[in-house]
Design an enzyme around this catalytic site. Structure first.
Site, PDB file in Angstrom:
ATOM      1  CE  LYS A 107      -4.281  -1.702   1.372  1.00 25.29           C
ATOM      2  NZ  LYS A 107      -4.008  -3.218   1.485  1.00 25.29           N
TER       3      LYS A 107
HETATM    4  C1  PLP Z   1      -4.497  -4.278   1.037  1.00 17.83           C
HETATM    5  C2  PLP Z   1      -3.843  -5.769   0.781  1.00 17.83           C
HETATM    6  C3  PLP Z   1      -4.139  -6.649  -0.091  1.00 17.83           C
HETATM    7  C4  PLP Z   1      -5.308  -6.410  -1.077  1.00 17.83           C
HETATM    8  O1  PLP Z   1      -5.283  -5.548  -1.892  1.00 17.83           O
HETATM    9  P1  PLP Z   1      -6.502  -4.829  -2.814  1.00 17.83           P
HETATM   10  O2  PLP Z   1      -5.924  -3.787  -3.637  1.00 17.83           O
HETATM   11  O3  PLP Z   1      -7.356  -4.245  -1.754  1.00 17.83           O
HETATM   12  O4  PLP Z   1      -7.062  -5.951  -3.546  1.00 17.83           O
HETATM   13  C5  PLP Z   1      -3.569  -7.780  -0.223  1.00 17.83           C
HETATM   14  N1  PLP Z   1      -2.373  -7.924   0.550  1.00 17.83           N
HETATM   15  C6  PLP Z   1      -1.952  -7.019   1.795  1.00 17.83           C
HETATM   16  C7  PLP Z   1      -0.747  -7.252   2.224  1.00 17.83           C
HETATM   17  C8  PLP Z   1      -2.767  -5.777   1.648  1.00 17.83           C
HETATM   18  O5  PLP Z   1      -2.518  -4.755   2.790  1.00 17.83           O
END
Ligand code: PLP
Length: 438
Positions: A107
Protein backbone atom coordinates in the site's frame (compact mmCIF):
# COMPACT_ATOMS: atom_id res chain seq x y z
CA UNK A 1 -6.85 13.90 -19.55
CA UNK A 2 -10.21 14.17 -17.82
CA UNK A 3 -11.79 11.85 -15.30
CA UNK A 4 -15.41 10.85 -15.00
CA UNK A 5 -17.48 8.81 -12.60
CA UNK A 6 -18.44 5.14 -13.07
CA UNK A 7 -22.00 6.25 -12.22
CA UNK A 8 -21.87 8.74 -15.10
CA UNK A 9 -24.04 11.42 -13.48
CA UNK A 10 -21.27 13.76 -12.24
CA UNK A 11 -19.50 16.22 -14.48
CA UNK A 12 -16.02 15.19 -15.67
CA UNK A 13 -13.15 16.69 -13.65
CA UNK A 14 -9.38 17.20 -13.75
CA UNK A 15 -6.95 14.89 -11.94
CA UNK A 16 -6.63 17.63 -9.33
CA UNK A 17 -10.30 17.54 -8.46
CA UNK A 18 -10.50 13.75 -8.69
CA UNK A 19 -7.54 13.45 -6.30
CA UNK A 20 -8.80 15.98 -3.77
CA UNK A 21 -12.39 14.65 -3.86
CA UNK A 22 -11.69 10.91 -3.82
CA UNK A 23 -15.24 9.75 -4.46
CA UNK A 24 -17.32 11.42 -7.22
CA UNK A 25 -20.38 13.43 -6.02
CA UNK A 26 -22.71 10.82 -7.56
CA UNK A 27 -21.10 8.12 -5.39
CA UNK A 28 -19.20 6.59 -8.31
CA UNK A 29 -15.47 6.00 -8.73
CA UNK A 30 -13.36 8.23 -10.94
CA UNK A 31 -11.85 6.68 -14.06
CA UNK A 32 -9.80 8.25 -16.87
CA UNK A 33 -11.86 9.20 -19.95
CA UNK A 34 -9.54 7.00 -21.97
CA UNK A 35 -6.67 4.75 -21.00
CA UNK A 36 -3.42 6.17 -22.39
CA UNK A 37 -1.55 3.84 -24.75
CA UNK A 38 2.13 3.05 -25.07
CA UNK A 39 3.05 2.01 -28.62
CA UNK A 40 5.40 -1.00 -29.00
CA UNK A 41 8.15 1.50 -29.96
CA UNK A 42 7.59 3.50 -26.75
CA UNK A 43 7.80 0.30 -24.74
CA UNK A 44 11.04 -0.70 -26.48
CA UNK A 45 12.44 2.72 -25.55
CA UNK A 46 11.75 1.94 -21.88
CA UNK A 47 14.06 -1.10 -21.96
CA UNK A 48 16.83 -0.65 -19.41
CA UNK A 49 14.96 2.18 -17.69
CA UNK A 50 14.89 2.41 -13.89
CA UNK A 51 11.70 1.83 -11.92
CA UNK A 52 11.32 5.58 -11.42
CA UNK A 53 11.77 6.34 -15.11
CA UNK A 54 9.06 3.84 -16.02
CA UNK A 55 6.84 5.29 -13.28
CA UNK A 56 7.40 8.79 -14.63
CA UNK A 57 6.55 7.77 -18.22
CA UNK A 58 3.24 6.28 -17.04
CA UNK A 59 2.31 9.05 -14.58
CA UNK A 60 3.00 11.70 -17.20
CA UNK A 61 0.32 10.27 -19.49
CA UNK A 62 -2.31 10.28 -16.75
CA UNK A 63 -1.45 13.62 -15.22
CA UNK A 64 -0.82 15.35 -18.48
CA UNK A 65 -0.80 19.12 -18.05
CA UNK A 66 -1.80 19.21 -14.36
CA UNK A 67 1.70 18.83 -12.87
CA UNK A 68 4.75 20.13 -14.80
CA UNK A 69 7.22 17.35 -15.77
CA UNK A 70 10.01 18.54 -13.43
CA UNK A 71 7.73 18.55 -10.42
CA UNK A 72 6.20 15.22 -11.39
CA UNK A 73 9.67 13.75 -11.63
CA UNK A 74 10.53 15.10 -8.15
CA UNK A 75 7.32 13.60 -6.78
CA UNK A 76 8.18 10.16 -8.20
CA UNK A 77 11.77 10.34 -6.92
CA UNK A 78 10.59 11.12 -3.40
CA UNK A 79 7.92 8.36 -3.50
CA UNK A 80 10.04 5.40 -4.53
CA UNK A 81 13.22 5.58 -2.51
CA UNK A 82 13.15 1.79 -2.06
CA UNK A 83 13.69 -1.19 -4.40
CA UNK A 84 11.10 -3.36 -6.13
CA UNK A 85 12.94 -6.71 -6.30
CA UNK A 86 11.87 -9.54 -8.56
CA UNK A 87 13.03 -12.82 -7.07
CA UNK A 88 13.32 -15.97 -9.17
CA UNK A 89 12.18 -19.18 -7.46
CA UNK A 90 12.56 -21.54 -10.41
CA UNK A 91 12.96 -21.22 -14.15
CA UNK A 92 9.60 -19.60 -14.78
CA UNK A 93 8.32 -18.67 -11.31
CA UNK A 94 8.93 -15.27 -9.75
CA UNK A 95 7.90 -13.26 -6.72
CA UNK A 96 7.69 -9.48 -7.06
CA UNK A 97 8.43 -8.09 -3.61
CA UNK A 98 6.24 -5.05 -3.08
CA UNK A 99 7.00 -4.79 0.64
CA UNK A 100 10.22 -2.79 0.74
CA UNK A 101 8.58 0.55 1.57
CA UNK A 102 8.40 2.09 5.05
CA UNK A 103 5.33 0.14 6.23
CA UNK A 104 6.42 -3.19 4.72
CA UNK A 105 3.31 -3.61 2.54
CA UNK A 106 2.43 -2.75 -1.05
CA UNK A 107 0.00 0.00 0.00
CA UNK A 108 3.05 2.28 0.25
CA UNK A 109 3.11 2.48 -3.58
CA UNK A 110 -0.32 4.07 -3.76
CA UNK A 111 -0.34 6.04 -0.50
CA UNK A 112 3.00 7.80 -1.05
CA UNK A 113 2.04 8.96 -4.53
CA UNK A 114 -1.41 10.11 -3.39
CA UNK A 115 0.16 12.02 -0.48
CA UNK A 116 2.63 13.92 -2.64
CA UNK A 117 0.10 14.70 -5.33
CA UNK A 118 -2.38 15.91 -2.69
CA UNK A 119 0.34 18.11 -1.18
CA UNK A 120 1.17 19.55 -4.60
CA UNK A 121 -2.45 20.37 -5.47
CA UNK A 122 -3.18 21.70 -1.96
CA UNK A 123 -0.23 24.10 -2.23
CA UNK A 124 -1.49 25.25 -5.63
CA UNK A 125 -4.90 25.96 -4.10
CA UNK A 126 -3.27 27.54 -1.02
CA UNK A 127 -5.24 25.19 1.19
CA UNK A 128 -4.52 23.01 4.17
CA UNK A 129 -6.09 19.61 3.48
CA UNK A 130 -7.14 17.40 6.37
CA UNK A 131 -7.11 13.73 5.46
CA UNK A 132 -9.52 11.74 7.57
CA UNK A 133 -9.24 7.92 7.61
CA UNK A 134 -10.75 5.07 9.55
CA UNK A 135 -8.42 2.09 9.52
CA UNK A 136 -8.30 -1.49 10.69
CA UNK A 137 -4.53 -1.51 10.16
CA UNK A 138 -2.66 -1.57 6.85
CA UNK A 139 -4.25 1.33 5.00
CA UNK A 140 -3.85 3.67 7.94
CA UNK A 141 -0.16 2.96 8.39
CA UNK A 142 0.59 3.48 4.69
CA UNK A 143 -1.38 6.76 4.82
CA UNK A 144 0.33 7.89 8.06
CA UNK A 145 3.83 7.31 6.71
CA UNK A 146 2.85 8.47 3.21
CA UNK A 147 1.67 11.90 4.37
CA UNK A 148 4.29 12.30 7.10
CA UNK A 149 5.93 15.70 6.67
CA UNK A 150 4.03 16.60 3.46
CA UNK A 151 3.33 20.36 3.49
CA UNK A 152 -0.27 21.63 3.18
CA UNK A 153 -1.62 18.33 4.49
CA UNK A 154 -2.35 16.73 7.82
CA UNK A 155 -3.80 13.35 8.71
CA UNK A 156 -6.26 12.32 11.39
CA UNK A 157 -6.64 8.58 11.59
CA UNK A 158 -9.07 6.59 13.71
CA UNK A 159 -8.33 3.04 14.74
CA UNK A 160 -10.21 0.65 17.04
CA UNK A 161 -8.50 0.32 20.42
CA UNK A 162 -7.14 -3.17 21.08
CA UNK A 163 -8.16 -4.44 17.62
CA UNK A 164 -4.94 -3.90 15.68
CA UNK A 165 -1.66 -5.78 16.12
CA UNK A 166 1.15 -4.22 18.13
CA UNK A 167 3.23 -3.70 14.99
CA UNK A 168 0.29 -2.01 13.28
CA UNK A 169 -0.36 0.19 16.29
CA UNK A 170 3.28 1.30 16.31
CA UNK A 171 3.01 2.17 12.62
CA UNK A 172 -0.22 4.10 13.21
CA UNK A 173 0.93 6.08 16.22
CA UNK A 174 4.57 7.01 15.62
CA UNK A 175 4.59 8.98 12.34
CA UNK A 176 4.35 12.24 14.31
CA UNK A 177 4.57 15.75 12.77
CA UNK A 178 1.37 16.31 10.77
CA UNK A 179 -0.15 12.89 11.59
CA UNK A 180 -2.59 12.52 14.51
CA UNK A 181 -3.78 9.12 15.72
CA UNK A 182 -7.10 8.72 17.51
CA UNK A 183 -7.54 5.50 19.45
CA UNK A 184 -11.28 4.86 19.51
CA UNK A 185 -13.00 2.88 22.25
CA UNK A 186 -15.08 0.88 19.79
CA UNK A 187 -14.67 -1.30 16.71
CA UNK A 188 -13.73 -0.56 13.10
CA UNK A 189 -17.38 0.05 12.15
CA UNK A 190 -17.59 2.77 14.84
CA UNK A 191 -14.49 4.42 13.36
CA UNK A 192 -16.02 4.32 9.88
CA UNK A 193 -19.34 5.70 11.08
CA UNK A 194 -17.63 8.62 12.81
CA UNK A 195 -15.57 9.46 9.73
CA UNK A 196 -18.64 9.34 7.49
CA UNK A 197 -20.49 11.67 9.83
CA UNK A 198 -17.62 14.15 9.79
CA UNK A 199 -17.76 14.32 5.98
CA UNK A 200 -21.41 15.42 6.08
CA UNK A 201 -21.16 17.72 9.13
CA UNK A 202 -21.86 21.22 7.70
CA UNK A 203 -20.23 23.13 10.58
CA UNK A 204 -17.02 21.17 10.37
CA UNK A 205 -16.83 21.47 6.59
CA UNK A 206 -17.09 25.25 6.87
CA UNK A 207 -13.80 25.46 8.71
CA UNK A 208 -11.88 22.43 7.37
CA UNK A 209 -11.18 20.98 3.92
CA UNK A 210 -11.65 17.27 4.50
CA UNK A 211 -10.66 14.47 2.17
CA UNK A 212 -10.35 10.71 2.43
CA UNK A 213 -7.41 8.59 1.36
CA UNK A 214 -9.06 5.25 0.86
CA UNK A 215 -8.32 2.85 -1.95
CA UNK A 216 -10.97 4.23 -4.28
CA UNK A 217 -8.92 7.38 -4.93
CA UNK A 218 -7.74 7.30 -8.55
CA UNK A 219 -4.36 8.68 -7.47
CA UNK A 220 -3.77 5.57 -5.40
CA UNK A 221 -4.68 3.37 -8.34
CA UNK A 222 -2.49 4.89 -11.08
CA UNK A 223 0.84 4.31 -9.24
CA UNK A 224 -0.03 0.66 -8.67
CA UNK A 225 0.31 0.10 -12.41
CA UNK A 226 4.01 1.07 -12.21
CA UNK A 227 5.17 -2.23 -10.74
CA UNK A 228 3.32 -4.30 -13.33
CA UNK A 229 5.06 -2.42 -16.13
CA UNK A 230 8.40 -2.70 -14.33
CA UNK A 231 8.00 -6.48 -13.91
CA UNK A 232 7.23 -7.08 -17.60
CA UNK A 233 10.35 -5.09 -18.57
CA UNK A 234 12.54 -6.86 -16.00
CA UNK A 235 11.37 -10.33 -17.03
CA UNK A 236 12.22 -9.58 -20.63
CA UNK A 237 15.60 -7.96 -19.93
CA UNK A 238 16.91 -10.32 -17.28
CA UNK A 239 15.32 -13.64 -18.20
CA UNK A 240 14.17 -13.31 -21.81
CA UNK A 241 10.59 -14.09 -20.74
CA UNK A 242 7.49 -12.53 -22.30
CA UNK A 243 3.82 -12.02 -21.49
CA UNK A 244 3.91 -13.20 -17.86
CA UNK A 245 0.92 -14.25 -15.81
CA UNK A 246 0.33 -12.15 -12.71
CA UNK A 247 -1.23 -13.73 -9.66
CA UNK A 248 -2.72 -10.97 -7.51
CA UNK A 249 -3.72 -11.51 -3.86
CA UNK A 250 -6.97 -9.53 -3.76
CA UNK A 251 -9.24 -7.88 -1.20
CA UNK A 252 -10.70 -4.62 -2.49
CA UNK A 253 -9.41 -5.32 -6.01
CA UNK A 254 -7.47 -2.08 -6.41
CA UNK A 255 -4.27 -3.98 -7.11
CA UNK A 256 -5.82 -6.15 -9.82
CA UNK A 257 -7.59 -3.15 -11.41
CA UNK A 258 -4.22 -1.38 -11.66
CA UNK A 259 -2.85 -4.47 -13.42
CA UNK A 260 -5.66 -4.32 -15.97
CA UNK A 261 -4.78 -0.66 -16.48
CA UNK A 262 -1.14 -1.61 -17.22
CA UNK A 263 -2.24 -4.25 -19.73
CA UNK A 264 -4.57 -1.80 -21.47
CA UNK A 265 -1.74 0.73 -21.68
CA UNK A 266 0.07 -1.82 -23.82
CA UNK A 267 2.48 -3.49 -21.40
CA UNK A 268 2.83 -7.16 -22.39
CA UNK A 269 0.88 -9.08 -19.75
CA UNK A 270 -0.33 -12.58 -20.59
CA UNK A 271 -3.13 -13.15 -18.08
CA UNK A 272 -4.24 -12.38 -14.54
CA UNK A 273 -5.18 -14.67 -11.70
CA UNK A 274 -7.44 -13.04 -9.13
CA UNK A 275 -6.40 -14.88 -5.97
CA UNK A 276 -8.80 -14.59 -3.05
CA UNK A 277 -9.09 -16.23 0.34
CA UNK A 278 -12.47 -17.56 1.53
CA UNK A 279 -13.95 -14.12 0.71
CA UNK A 280 -14.63 -15.17 -2.84
CA UNK A 281 -17.46 -12.94 -4.19
CA UNK A 282 -15.35 -11.79 -7.15
CA UNK A 283 -13.59 -15.06 -7.87
CA UNK A 284 -16.99 -16.77 -7.94
CA UNK A 285 -18.31 -14.08 -10.24
CA UNK A 286 -15.47 -14.73 -12.68
CA UNK A 287 -16.09 -18.48 -12.53
CA UNK A 288 -19.89 -18.44 -12.59
CA UNK A 289 -20.99 -15.03 -13.92
CA UNK A 290 -23.14 -14.07 -10.91
CA UNK A 291 -22.13 -11.41 -8.41
CA UNK A 292 -23.39 -12.17 -4.91
CA UNK A 293 -21.46 -10.27 -2.24
CA UNK A 294 -21.46 -12.01 1.14
CA UNK A 295 -20.63 -10.97 4.71
CA UNK A 296 -16.91 -10.84 5.41
CA UNK A 297 -15.21 -13.97 6.75
CA UNK A 298 -12.06 -13.74 8.94
CA UNK A 299 -9.05 -15.55 7.49
CA UNK A 300 -5.26 -15.72 7.89
CA UNK A 301 -4.79 -13.21 5.06
CA UNK A 302 -6.65 -10.50 6.96
CA UNK A 303 -5.97 -7.62 4.55
CA UNK A 304 -8.01 -9.53 1.96
CA UNK A 305 -11.03 -10.09 4.20
CA UNK A 306 -13.50 -8.08 2.13
CA UNK A 307 -17.00 -9.34 1.37
CA UNK A 308 -18.03 -6.59 -1.08
CA UNK A 309 -14.91 -5.10 -2.71
CA UNK A 310 -15.06 -1.38 -3.50
CA UNK A 311 -12.89 -1.45 -6.63
CA UNK A 312 -14.96 -4.16 -8.28
CA UNK A 313 -17.19 -1.43 -9.79
CA UNK A 314 -14.17 0.02 -11.56
CA UNK A 315 -12.94 -3.38 -12.72
CA UNK A 316 -16.34 -4.20 -14.18
CA UNK A 317 -16.51 -0.82 -15.84
CA UNK A 318 -13.22 -1.50 -17.63
CA UNK A 319 -14.84 -4.63 -19.08
CA UNK A 320 -18.09 -2.83 -19.98
CA UNK A 321 -19.90 -5.03 -17.46
CA UNK A 322 -19.27 -7.96 -19.75
CA UNK A 323 -18.48 -11.09 -17.81
CA UNK A 324 -17.04 -13.05 -20.74
CA UNK A 325 -14.49 -10.47 -21.71
CA UNK A 326 -13.36 -10.16 -18.08
CA UNK A 327 -13.05 -13.94 -17.84
CA UNK A 328 -10.82 -13.96 -20.93
CA UNK A 329 -8.22 -11.84 -19.11
CA UNK A 330 -8.74 -12.97 -15.52
CA UNK A 331 -9.11 -16.37 -13.88
CA UNK A 332 -10.50 -16.43 -10.33
CA UNK A 333 -9.10 -18.79 -7.68
CA UNK A 334 -10.01 -19.03 -4.02
CA UNK A 335 -7.46 -20.45 -1.56
CA UNK A 336 -8.33 -21.80 1.91
CA UNK A 337 -6.41 -21.09 5.12
CA UNK A 338 -5.26 -24.74 5.23
CA UNK A 339 -3.78 -24.43 1.74
CA UNK A 340 -2.19 -21.10 2.71
CA UNK A 341 -0.34 -22.68 5.62
CA UNK A 342 0.66 -25.72 3.55
CA UNK A 343 1.99 -23.35 0.86
CA UNK A 344 4.07 -21.29 3.31
CA UNK A 345 5.63 -24.58 4.43
CA UNK A 346 6.21 -26.13 1.02
CA UNK A 347 7.69 -22.94 -0.49
CA UNK A 348 10.04 -22.67 2.47
CA UNK A 349 11.12 -26.29 2.04
CA UNK A 350 11.56 -26.18 -1.72
CA UNK A 351 13.08 -22.72 -2.18
CA UNK A 352 14.22 -21.67 1.30
CA UNK A 353 11.93 -18.65 0.82
CA UNK A 354 9.59 -17.26 3.48
CA UNK A 355 6.33 -15.73 2.25
CA UNK A 356 3.54 -14.06 4.19
CA UNK A 357 -0.04 -15.46 4.07
CA UNK A 358 -1.22 -12.97 1.36
CA UNK A 359 1.67 -13.87 -0.91
CA UNK A 360 1.06 -17.56 -0.23
CA UNK A 361 -2.53 -17.19 -1.48
CA UNK A 362 -1.20 -15.71 -4.74
CA UNK A 363 1.51 -18.34 -5.07
CA UNK A 364 -0.92 -21.23 -4.48
CA UNK A 365 -3.36 -19.84 -7.05
CA UNK A 366 -0.54 -19.57 -9.59
CA UNK A 367 0.49 -23.16 -8.89
CA UNK A 368 -3.08 -24.36 -9.34
CA UNK A 369 -3.50 -22.42 -12.58
CA UNK A 370 -0.34 -23.91 -14.04
CA UNK A 371 -1.39 -27.37 -12.91
CA UNK A 372 -3.43 -27.29 -16.11
CA UNK A 373 -1.12 -28.63 -18.83
CA UNK A 374 -1.76 -25.88 -21.35
CA UNK A 375 -0.53 -23.28 -18.82
CA UNK A 376 2.35 -25.26 -17.31
CA UNK A 377 5.15 -23.56 -19.28
CA UNK A 378 4.02 -19.98 -18.80
CA UNK A 379 6.13 -17.49 -16.84
CA UNK A 380 4.32 -16.49 -13.67
CA UNK A 381 4.75 -13.72 -11.12
CA UNK A 382 3.14 -13.88 -7.69
CA UNK A 383 2.77 -10.39 -6.25
CA UNK A 384 4.08 -10.29 -2.70
CA UNK A 385 2.06 -7.66 -0.89
CA UNK A 386 3.49 -7.85 2.64
CA UNK A 387 6.74 -8.64 4.40
CA UNK A 388 6.45 -11.91 6.39
CA UNK A 389 7.35 -10.16 9.68
CA UNK A 390 4.03 -8.32 9.48
CA UNK A 391 2.39 -11.69 10.16
CA UNK A 392 4.97 -13.14 12.51
CA UNK A 393 2.64 -15.39 14.49
CA UNK A 394 1.10 -17.08 11.46
CA UNK A 395 4.48 -17.62 9.82
CA UNK A 396 6.28 -18.85 12.90
CA UNK A 397 3.52 -21.30 13.71
CA UNK A 398 3.46 -22.55 10.10
CA UNK A 399 7.23 -23.01 9.95
CA UNK A 400 7.83 -23.91 13.57
CA UNK A 401 10.79 -21.58 13.79
CA UNK A 402 11.67 -17.96 14.53
CA UNK A 403 12.28 -15.59 11.63
CA UNK A 404 14.69 -12.66 11.64
CA UNK A 405 13.32 -9.16 12.32
CA UNK A 406 14.76 -6.43 10.07
CA UNK A 407 16.65 -3.66 11.96
CA UNK A 408 14.32 -0.80 10.90
CA UNK A 409 11.46 -2.72 12.46
CA UNK A 410 13.24 -3.07 15.77
CA UNK A 411 13.70 0.70 15.68
CA UNK A 412 9.99 1.21 14.94
CA UNK A 413 8.95 -1.01 17.84
CA UNK A 414 10.98 1.14 20.21
CA UNK A 415 9.41 4.46 19.16
CA UNK A 416 7.07 6.15 21.60
CA UNK A 417 3.35 5.71 20.86
CA UNK A 418 1.43 8.97 20.52
CA UNK A 419 -2.37 8.69 20.31
CA UNK A 420 -5.43 10.43 21.76
CA UNK A 421 -7.97 8.11 23.34
CA UNK A 422 -11.61 9.03 22.51
CA UNK A 423 -14.98 7.33 22.92
CA UNK A 424 -17.01 6.24 19.91
CA UNK A 425 -19.29 9.30 20.16
CA UNK A 426 -19.14 11.52 17.11
CA UNK A 427 -18.96 14.75 19.10
CA UNK A 428 -15.58 13.72 20.50
CA UNK A 429 -14.19 13.45 16.98
CA UNK A 430 -15.79 16.78 16.00
CA UNK A 431 -14.32 18.56 18.98
CA UNK A 432 -10.86 17.10 18.29
CA UNK A 433 -11.05 18.32 14.68
CA UNK A 434 -12.27 21.76 15.73
CA UNK A 435 -9.34 22.14 18.09
CA UNK A 436 -6.72 21.17 15.47
CA UNK A 437 -6.11 24.77 14.41
CA UNK A 438 -5.63 26.13 17.91
C1 PLP B 1 -4.61 -4.31 0.97
C2 PLP B 1 -3.87 -5.60 0.86
C3 PLP B 1 -4.21 -6.59 -0.10
C4 PLP B 1 -5.41 -6.46 -1.01
O1 PLP B 1 -5.22 -5.48 -2.01
P1 PLP B 1 -6.48 -4.90 -2.81
O2 PLP B 1 -5.92 -3.85 -3.69
O3 PLP B 1 -7.41 -4.36 -1.77
O4 PLP B 1 -7.07 -6.04 -3.56
C5 PLP B 1 -3.43 -7.73 -0.20
N1 PLP B 1 -2.38 -7.93 0.63
C6 PLP B 1 -2.02 -7.01 1.57
C7 PLP B 1 -0.87 -7.30 2.46
C8 PLP B 1 -2.74 -5.81 1.71
O5 PLP B 1 -2.37 -4.93 2.65
Amino acid sequence: MIYFSTNKSSIPVSIKKATLEGLAPDGGLYIPSEIPRFSPEEITLLEGASFNNIAFAIAKKFIDGSVPPDQLSDIIESCYTFDTPIVQLDQNTFVEELFCGPTLAFKDYGARFLARLTGYFAAEEEKLITVLVATSGDTGSAVAYGFQGIANTRVVLLYPSGKVSRLQEQQLTTAGSNVHALEVEGDFDDCQRMVKQAFVDPDLNKSLTLTSANSINISRLIPQSFYYAWATMQLKERFGLHDPLFSVPSGNYGNLTAGVLAKRMGFPIGHFIAASNANDSVTRYIEEGRYEPRPTITTLSTAMDVGNPSNFARLRYFYHNDHDSMAKDITGMSVSDEETIATIRSVHERFDYVMDPHTAVAYRALERFRGNESNAEKAGIALSTAHPVKFLDAIESALGKKIAIPPNLTELMEKKKSATLISSEYRELASFLNRLDE
